[in-house]
Design a protein around this motif. Structure first.
Motif, short mmCIF file in Angstrom:
data_model
loop_
_atom_site.label_atom_id
_atom_site.label_comp_id
_atom_site.label_asym_id
_atom_site.label_seq_id
_atom_site.Cartn_x
_atom_site.Cartn_y
_atom_site.Cartn_z
N UNK A 25 0.83 -1.19 0.00
CA UNK A 25 0.00 0.00 0.00
C UNK A 25 0.87 1.24 0.00
N UNK A 26 0.31 2.29 -0.53
CA UNK A 26 0.99 3.58 -0.55
C UNK A 26 0.14 4.50 0.31
N UNK A 27 0.68 4.86 1.46
CA UNK A 27 -0.12 5.65 2.40
C UNK A 27 -1.31 4.83 2.83
N UNK A 28 -2.50 5.37 2.66
CA UNK A 28 -3.73 4.66 3.03
C UNK A 28 -4.38 3.98 1.82
N UNK A 29 -3.78 4.15 0.65
CA UNK A 29 -4.35 3.61 -0.59
C UNK A 29 -3.94 2.15 -0.79
N UNK A 30 -4.91 1.27 -0.90
CA UNK A 30 -4.64 -0.14 -1.15
C UNK A 30 -4.38 -0.34 -2.63
N UNK A 31 -3.35 -1.10 -2.95
CA UNK A 31 -2.97 -1.32 -4.34
C UNK A 31 -3.47 -2.68 -4.81
N UNK A 32 -4.14 -2.70 -5.95
CA UNK A 32 -4.69 -3.94 -6.50
C UNK A 32 -3.71 -4.62 -7.45
N UNK A 33 -2.72 -3.89 -7.96
CA UNK A 33 -1.70 -4.46 -8.82
C UNK A 33 -0.42 -4.63 -8.00
N UNK A 34 0.58 -5.32 -8.52
CA UNK A 34 1.78 -5.58 -7.72
C UNK A 34 2.57 -4.34 -7.31
N UNK A 35 2.25 -3.20 -7.84
CA UNK A 35 2.97 -1.97 -7.50
C UNK A 35 2.24 -0.76 -8.02
N UNK A 36 2.86 0.40 -7.86
CA UNK A 36 2.23 1.65 -8.30
C UNK A 36 3.28 2.57 -8.88
N UNK A 37 2.97 3.14 -10.05
CA UNK A 37 3.86 4.11 -10.68
C UNK A 37 3.77 5.46 -9.97
N UNK A 38 4.86 6.19 -9.96
CA UNK A 38 4.84 7.57 -9.48
C UNK A 38 3.93 8.36 -10.42
N UNK A 39 3.20 9.32 -9.90
CA UNK A 39 2.21 10.06 -10.70
C UNK A 39 2.84 10.74 -11.91
N UNK A 40 4.10 11.22 -11.81
CA UNK A 40 4.75 11.85 -12.96
C UNK A 40 4.93 10.86 -14.11
N UNK A 41 5.35 9.66 -13.80
CA UNK A 41 5.55 8.65 -14.84
C UNK A 41 4.21 8.11 -15.32
N UNK A 42 3.24 8.01 -14.42
CA UNK A 42 1.93 7.52 -14.82
C UNK A 42 1.30 8.45 -15.86
N UNK A 43 1.55 9.75 -15.73
CA UNK A 43 1.04 10.72 -16.70
C UNK A 43 1.68 10.53 -18.07
N UNK A 44 2.89 9.98 -18.11
CA UNK A 44 3.60 9.75 -19.37
C UNK A 44 3.40 8.34 -19.91
N UNK A 45 2.63 7.52 -19.22
CA UNK A 45 2.50 6.10 -19.59
C UNK A 45 2.01 5.91 -21.02
N UNK A 46 1.12 6.78 -21.50
CA UNK A 46 0.63 6.63 -22.87
C UNK A 46 1.77 6.77 -23.89
N UNK A 47 2.84 7.48 -23.52
CA UNK A 47 4.00 7.58 -24.41
C UNK A 47 4.88 6.34 -24.32
N UNK A 48 5.02 5.79 -23.12
CA UNK A 48 5.90 4.64 -22.91
C UNK A 48 5.24 3.32 -23.30
N UNK A 49 3.93 3.24 -23.25
CA UNK A 49 3.24 1.97 -23.51
C UNK A 49 3.58 1.36 -24.87
N UNK A 50 3.56 2.12 -25.98
CA UNK A 50 3.94 1.52 -27.27
C UNK A 50 5.39 1.03 -27.29
N UNK A 51 6.27 1.70 -26.57
CA UNK A 51 7.66 1.26 -26.49
C UNK A 51 7.75 -0.04 -25.72
N UNK A 52 7.07 -0.10 -24.57
CA UNK A 52 7.08 -1.31 -23.76
C UNK A 52 6.46 -2.50 -24.49
N UNK A 53 5.48 -2.21 -25.35
CA UNK A 53 4.82 -3.28 -26.12
C UNK A 53 5.63 -3.67 -27.36
N UNK A 54 6.73 -2.98 -27.61
CA UNK A 54 7.57 -3.31 -28.76
C UNK A 54 7.03 -2.78 -30.09
#
Length: 93
Positions: A25-54
């Motif tokens: 958990x992060x603070x009081x927030x329960x996490x349903x996935x194995x981890x949580x991205x920092x909000x700055x990187x989460x905002x950029x995820x749409x840019x990184x997703x095609x790279x991560x998917x190859x």
């Protein structure tokens, strides 16, 4: 020299605010996935997703081979692909 200072600044910021937090958990927030991205990187995820998917590379991004419209479209297609795969996974009873 400015680029080096900026890179060092970002390095020290990321040490204090990790881009990925391990499961639990992060603070009081329960996490349903194995981890949580920092909000700055989460905002950029749409840019990184095609790279991560190859589907794209950093070189292609830097050379301008992808438009923002292209990136939004590939993200929609990747979401569609994820949804189709999830719908076809047998449900555990």
């Amino acid at each position: 020299m400015g680029g080096t200072v900026t890179q060092l600044w970002r390095f020290f910021i990321h040490i204090q605010q990790p881009l990925w937090t391990c499961k639990g958990s992060v603070g009081k927030e329960e996490i349903k996935i194995p981890g949580k991205l920092h909000s700055d990187l989460e905002a950029e995820l749409f840019l990184w997703r095609p790279i991560l998917a190859g589907k794209a590379t950093m070189i292609e991004y830097r050379e301008g081979a992808w438009t923002l419209d292209d990136i939004l479209k590939i993200n929609s297609l990747l979401t569609m692909q994820d949804d189709i795969e999830a719908a076809n996974v047998p449900k555990l009873k």
